[in-house]
Scaffold this active site. Sequence first.
Site, PDB file in Angstrom:
ATOM      1  N   ASN A 201      39.329  27.154   2.250  1.00 46.56           N
ATOM      2  CA  ASN A 201      39.040  27.470   0.845  1.00 46.56           C
ATOM      3  C   ASN A 201      40.282  27.202   0.007  1.00 46.56           C
ATOM      4  OD1 ASN A 201      40.648  30.014   0.583  1.00 46.56           O
ATOM      5  ND2 ASN A 201      39.258  30.648   2.223  1.00 46.56           N
ATOM      6  N   ASP A 271      34.313  33.977   6.217  1.00 45.14           N
ATOM      7  CA  ASP A 271      33.392  34.920   6.849  1.00 45.14           C
ATOM      8  C   ASP A 271      32.786  34.327   8.121  1.00 45.14           C
ATOM      9  OD1 ASP A 271      33.619  37.092   5.088  1.00 45.14           O
ATOM     10  OD2 ASP A 271      32.425  36.016   3.595  1.00 45.14           O
ATOM     11  N   LYS A 281      38.133  14.177  17.882  1.00 48.40           N
ATOM     12  CA  LYS A 281      37.549  13.917  16.557  1.00 48.40           C
ATOM     13  C   LYS A 281      36.069  13.554  16.720  1.00 48.40           C
ATOM     14  CE  LYS A 281      38.029  10.977  12.551  1.00 48.40           C
ATOM     15  NZ  LYS A 281      38.488   9.680  12.106  1.00 48.40           N
ATOM     16  N   PHE A 317      40.735  43.271  -1.737  1.00 49.76           N
ATOM     17  CA  PHE A 317      40.459  42.445  -2.911  1.00 49.76           C
ATOM     18  C   PHE A 317      38.981  42.102  -2.891  1.00 49.76           C
ATOM     19  CE2 PHE A 317      44.027  40.505  -5.417  1.00 49.76           C
ATOM     20  CZ  PHE A 317      45.031  41.329  -4.945  1.00 49.76           C
ATOM     21  N   LYS A 331      31.900  47.066  -1.864  1.00 51.05           N
ATOM     22  CA  LYS A 331      32.878  46.743  -0.815  1.00 51.05           C
ATOM     23  C   LYS A 331      33.829  47.924  -0.581  1.00 51.05           C
ATOM     24  CE  LYS A 331      32.712  41.758  -1.273  1.00 51.05           C
ATOM     25  NZ  LYS A 331      33.218  40.544  -1.896  1.00 51.05           N
ATOM     26  N   LYS A 335      33.728  49.468   3.153  1.00 51.83           N
ATOM     27  CA  LYS A 335      34.893  49.181   4.013  1.00 51.83           C
ATOM     28  C   LYS A 335      35.883  50.345   4.032  1.00 51.83           C
ATOM     29  CE  LYS A 335      34.330  44.187   3.352  1.00 51.83           C
ATOM     30  NZ  LYS A 335      34.932  42.870   3.485  1.00 51.83           N
TER      31      LYS A 335
END
Length: 389
Positions: A201, A271, A281, A317, A331, A335
């Site tokens: 990301n 995730d 490859k 976060f 969250k 959590k």
Amino acid sequence: MKVVVGITGGIAAYKAPELVRLLKKAGHEVRCAATGHALQFVTRVTLETVSQNPLYSDLFASGSTEHISLKDWGDMLVVAPATANIIGKAASGIADDALSTLILAFSGKPVVMAPAMNSLMWSHPAVQHNIATLKGWGIRMVGPAEGELACGVNGIGRMAEPEEIAETVLSSFHQPLSTQKWLVTTGPTYERIDSVRFIGNYSSGKMGFALAQALADAGAEVELVSGPTSLAINHPRVTLTRVESAREMYTAATTIFPNCKGAILSAAVADYRPSECADHKLKKKGDEGMTLTLVQNPDILASLGSTKTQEQTLVGFALETDHELENAHGKLQRKNLDYIVMNSLRDKGAGFGVDTNKVTIISRDGHHIESPLLSKQEVAKMIVETVTH
Ligand code: PMT
């Protein structure tokens, strides 16, 4: 913290490198600014080597606004030695060289001076008047003070030792977390598909590196666990562990957390990961598509939330694109967090990659603190101040 050490032309200038060394050893960044006369006593090379930064000594060498940049950069200015001349200029608002201009520009930020001069000069009413003026403006003097004129402590007019000056500087930086250890996660995770490809990301790690710096500046020992980023950190109280995948980050974080007072998890963790990773490859097969099967990664934050003790503080976060507050609250509850820092990707200038961020800090008891758009360093400071009280 960032300290600018100003050096003027007195024999005590030879002690300035030792002061710089002591400040660096204590974990501070240092830049030096010297008058031309100071460079008769101590060389540019010495000051640049010991501070590991370029010296500022010429008002016009790199444009005419370097004094403003240096003032913006520094948290404190320490002038050691401070001659009768610089004290007189500072008390009169004279700015006719690099250092005197910098002193004037430093208005509003802490300035410390360590006077050093011949005892007759020190005793002169003009000098004592100037010292009193500067003290009246909040400039702190280390070493000879008016009282010493009568008792002759230390040799009148002699500069304080570098250890005493460093002590004054260090004690004026509040370090409320000096007995605490904190864990910070940051950056992306890479989940390998084959030997050359991964799922990742856009996280740059900037937010988490800024958090580590802010915690360390507040005195904490910091364990920074980072996914792949190009960033580096040079702080004696920050230990950097580089990892690649979510599972590696999980192992590092769960090992470190039990010994910590708290953790701030700012990493953008994948995730899911491919169920298999080819050791070569993968080749393109004609016009066929390709299906990747993904399996879930461990949730590091949830895992720390399930083991955390009453004494530990856990901060997560939440990166959201819609129903931001609702999702962030969810969250925080699920959590078992003490705080959650919500980023909305709808806010311009916030989130991945950029140098700025805009967050809402939500506490377990439902309090919200919203930041304006600030640098990630400023946001980090705000988060650290909030979650450590
Ligand atoms: O790195 P930068 O370019 O500076 O960008 C900063 C940032 C945008 C990455 C950062 O500010 C941010 O928002 N980080 C959280 C990103 C995220 O993945 O959010 P999330 O809502 O998917 O995850 C919620 C929380 O669970 C986060 O604390 C995350 O670290 C944690 N998590 C998520 C999944 C997982 N498997 N393990 C986790 O610990």
